[in-house]
Scaffold this active site. Structure first.
Site, PDB file in Angstrom:
ATOM      1  N   TRP A 161      17.963 -53.863 -50.164  1.00  0.00           N
ATOM      2  CA  TRP A 161      19.148 -54.519 -49.603  1.00  0.00           C
ATOM      3  C   TRP A 161      19.803 -55.567 -50.496  1.00  0.00           C
ATOM      4  O   TRP A 161      20.956 -55.943 -50.263  1.00  0.00           O
ATOM      5  CB  TRP A 161      18.795 -55.199 -48.273  1.00  0.00           C
ATOM      6  CG  TRP A 161      17.768 -56.299 -48.409  1.00  0.00           C
ATOM      7  CD1 TRP A 161      16.415 -56.174 -48.311  1.00  0.00           C
ATOM      8  CD2 TRP A 161      18.018 -57.685 -48.675  1.00  0.00           C
ATOM      9  NE1 TRP A 161      15.798 -57.393 -48.498  1.00  0.00           N
ATOM     10  CE2 TRP A 161      16.758 -58.338 -48.714  1.00  0.00           C
ATOM     11  CE3 TRP A 161      19.168 -58.449 -48.866  1.00  0.00           C
ATOM     12  CZ2 TRP A 161      16.625 -59.708 -48.964  1.00  0.00           C
ATOM     13  CZ3 TRP A 161      19.040 -59.815 -49.108  1.00  0.00           C
ATOM     14  CH2 TRP A 161      17.777 -60.428 -49.146  1.00  0.00           C
ATOM     15  N   GLU A 213      18.748 -68.141 -51.344  1.00  0.00           N
ATOM     16  CA  GLU A 213      18.330 -66.948 -52.075  1.00  0.00           C
ATOM     17  C   GLU A 213      19.386 -66.561 -53.104  1.00  0.00           C
ATOM     18  O   GLU A 213      20.589 -66.609 -52.812  1.00  0.00           O
ATOM     19  CB  GLU A 213      18.121 -65.768 -51.118  1.00  0.00           C
ATOM     20  CG  GLU A 213      17.011 -65.975 -50.112  1.00  0.00           C
ATOM     21  CD  GLU A 213      16.887 -64.830 -49.139  1.00  0.00           C
ATOM     22  OE1 GLU A 213      15.745 -64.512 -48.749  1.00  0.00           O
ATOM     23  OE2 GLU A 213      17.917 -64.240 -48.763  1.00  0.00           O
ATOM     24  N   ASP A 216      16.858 -70.526 -45.755  1.00  0.00           N
ATOM     25  CA  ASP A 216      16.763 -69.925 -47.094  1.00  0.00           C
ATOM     26  C   ASP A 216      17.903 -70.297 -48.017  1.00  0.00           C
ATOM     27  O   ASP A 216      19.066 -70.352 -47.598  1.00  0.00           O
ATOM     28  CB  ASP A 216      16.794 -68.392 -46.999  1.00  0.00           C
ATOM     29  CG  ASP A 216      15.657 -67.798 -46.203  1.00  0.00           C
ATOM     30  OD1 ASP A 216      14.562 -68.378 -46.223  1.00  0.00           O
ATOM     31  OD2 ASP A 216      15.873 -66.755 -45.573  1.00  0.00           O
ATOM     32  N   GLU A 230      13.132 -70.207 -40.334  1.00  0.00           N
ATOM     33  CA  GLU A 230      13.280 -70.114 -41.782  1.00  0.00           C
ATOM     34  C   GLU A 230      14.677 -70.555 -42.188  1.00  0.00           C
ATOM     35  O   GLU A 230      15.666 -70.237 -41.518  1.00  0.00           O
ATOM     36  CB  GLU A 230      13.019 -68.683 -42.248  1.00  0.00           C
ATOM     37  CG  GLU A 230      12.963 -68.526 -43.752  1.00  0.00           C
ATOM     38  CD  GLU A 230      12.364 -67.195 -44.163  1.00  0.00           C
ATOM     39  OE1 GLU A 230      11.298 -66.836 -43.620  1.00  0.00           O
ATOM     40  OE2 GLU A 230      12.966 -66.513 -45.009  1.00  0.00           O
ATOM     41  N   ASN A 269      20.498 -68.519 -45.420  1.00  0.00           N
ATOM     42  CA  ASN A 269      20.122 -67.922 -44.143  1.00  0.00           C
ATOM     43  C   ASN A 269      19.520 -68.980 -43.242  1.00  0.00           C
ATOM     44  O   ASN A 269      18.834 -69.892 -43.712  1.00  0.00           O
ATOM     45  CB  ASN A 269      19.056 -66.823 -44.321  1.00  0.00           C
ATOM     46  CG  ASN A 269      19.512 -65.699 -45.221  1.00  0.00           C
ATOM     47  OD1 ASN A 269      20.596 -65.196 -45.069  1.00  0.00           O
ATOM     48  ND2 ASN A 269      18.649 -65.312 -46.154  1.00  0.00           N
ATOM     49  N   GLY A 290      23.403 -69.091 -36.762  1.00  0.00           N
ATOM     50  CA  GLY A 290      24.141 -68.874 -38.007  1.00  0.00           C
ATOM     51  C   GLY A 290      23.476 -67.859 -38.899  1.00  0.00           C
ATOM     52  O   GLY A 290      22.397 -68.087 -39.420  1.00  0.00           O
ATOM     53  N   ARG A 291      24.098 -66.707 -39.064  1.00  0.00           N
ATOM     54  CA  ARG A 291      23.536 -65.682 -39.931  1.00  0.00           C
ATOM     55  C   ARG A 291      23.731 -66.080 -41.383  1.00  0.00           C
ATOM     56  O   ARG A 291      24.113 -67.207 -41.677  1.00  0.00           O
ATOM     57  CB  ARG A 291      24.209 -64.346 -39.638  1.00  0.00           C
ATOM     58  CG  ARG A 291      25.710 -64.376 -39.880  1.00  0.00           C
ATOM     59  CD  ARG A 291      26.356 -63.087 -39.412  1.00  0.00           C
ATOM     60  NE  ARG A 291      27.796 -63.164 -39.579  1.00  0.00           N
ATOM     61  CZ  ARG A 291      28.632 -62.282 -39.058  1.00  0.00           C
ATOM     62  NH1 ARG A 291      28.173 -61.287 -38.349  1.00  0.00           N
ATOM     63  NH2 ARG A 291      29.922 -62.404 -39.254  1.00  0.00           N
ATOM     64  N   GLU A 292      23.466 -65.145 -42.284  1.00  0.00           N
ATOM     65  CA  GLU A 292      23.584 -65.493 -43.695  1.00  0.00           C
ATOM     66  C   GLU A 292      25.035 -65.741 -44.078  1.00  0.00           C
ATOM     67  O   GLU A 292      25.955 -65.152 -43.517  1.00  0.00           O
ATOM     68  CB  GLU A 292      22.990 -64.392 -44.568  1.00  0.00           C
ATOM     69  CG  GLU A 292      23.772 -63.104 -44.599  1.00  0.00           C
ATOM     70  CD  GLU A 292      23.295 -62.091 -43.573  1.00  0.00           C
ATOM     71  OE1 GLU A 292      23.751 -60.938 -43.629  1.00  0.00           O
ATOM     72  OE2 GLU A 292      22.456 -62.458 -42.721  1.00  0.00           O
TER      73      GLU A 292
END
Length: 244
Positions: free
Chosen positions: A197, A105, A103, A101, A120, A133-135
């Site tokens: 969250w 957002e 994203d 995925e 993300n 790679g995180r958000e």
């Protein structure tokens, strides 16, 4: 990103990938996925909304293996805490629990505070920042509730580039096959309640006294390789400038 009060930032990057791709009508490239009663189309501007009963989402009619995917979006002003407005690539329906995925957002906010744009990258169900790679979160240099702005993902064989009005805000490199999306994905958009969250780690929830929460999409662009096309066959053109 620069503070939203600095309306002149950033300068033009001298590169306009959105101009290379033709806009399409919504029904040529997309269909409703869920919440059909909370979705309307007027002169190719799609409106989706969230209230106590439902949100809404849409999906591309076919998957892609790489390409350029964008839409011009206008967000709702005022209290939108807990509400997520999204435009993203995913293969969750094809690979539930083990999906890829990518994203864009928009995290809803409270009165007087700017929206947060969050990007993300999840690969095979993982968003672990130590591996993948995180958000990454950004505050935009404009108010996204005042006008439509174009948000896009450029997915090439060696990198993902996130763009806002053709300005690259994030570059995610293919460091290994295990940390890069290689399987076909569909294009999605949605609005939904993520009160647990979305806004200040769940401190502020969706307040349905302010319903409906509305998002508008237009200027749809989706151009890319078919699932049978090998991902490494062509390279995406790199931006001439912008953040890494």
């Amino acid at each position: 990103m620069a503070p939203s009060s600095n309306a002149q930032w950033p300068p033009s990057p001298g590169y306009w990938p959105s101009s290379k791709f033709t806009s399409m009508s919504f029904y040529k490239g997309y269909r409703n996925l869920w919440g059909p009663s909370h979705q309307s189309l007027d002169q190719n501007s799609l409106t989706i909304w969230l209230d106590r009963t439902s949100g809404s989402g849409f999906k591309s009619v076919r998957p892609f293996r790489s390409g350029y995917f964008g839409a011009s979006i206008k967000l709702q002003p005022g209290y939108t805490a807990g509400v997520i407005t999204a435009f993203y690539l995913s293969n969750n329906e094809a690979h539930p629990g083990f999906h890829d995925e990518v994203d864009i957002e928009f995290l809803g906010t409270t009165f007087g505070k700017p929206y947060t744009l969050q990007t993300n990258v999840y690969i095979r169900g993982s968003g672990d920042g130590r591996i993948i790679g995180r958000e990454m979160k950004f505050h935009l240099w404009f108010d996204p509730t005042q006008n439509f702005h174009h948000y896009a993902i450029l997915w090439g064989p060696e990198e993902l580039i996130f763009l806002v009005d053709d300005v690259p805000i994030r570059r995610y490199l293919r460091k290994s096959d295990a940390t890069f999306p290689l399987r076909p994905m569909w294009v999605y958009g949605s609005i939904w309640d993520a009160s647990s969250w979305a806004t200040e780690d769940g401190k502020y929830k969706a307040d349905y006294r302010y319903q409906p929460f509305v998002a508008r999409y237009t200027n749809f662009k989706a151009s890319g390789c078919t699932p049978m096309h090998p991902l490494g066959a062509a390279r995406s053109p790199p931006p001439r400038s912008g953040p890494g």
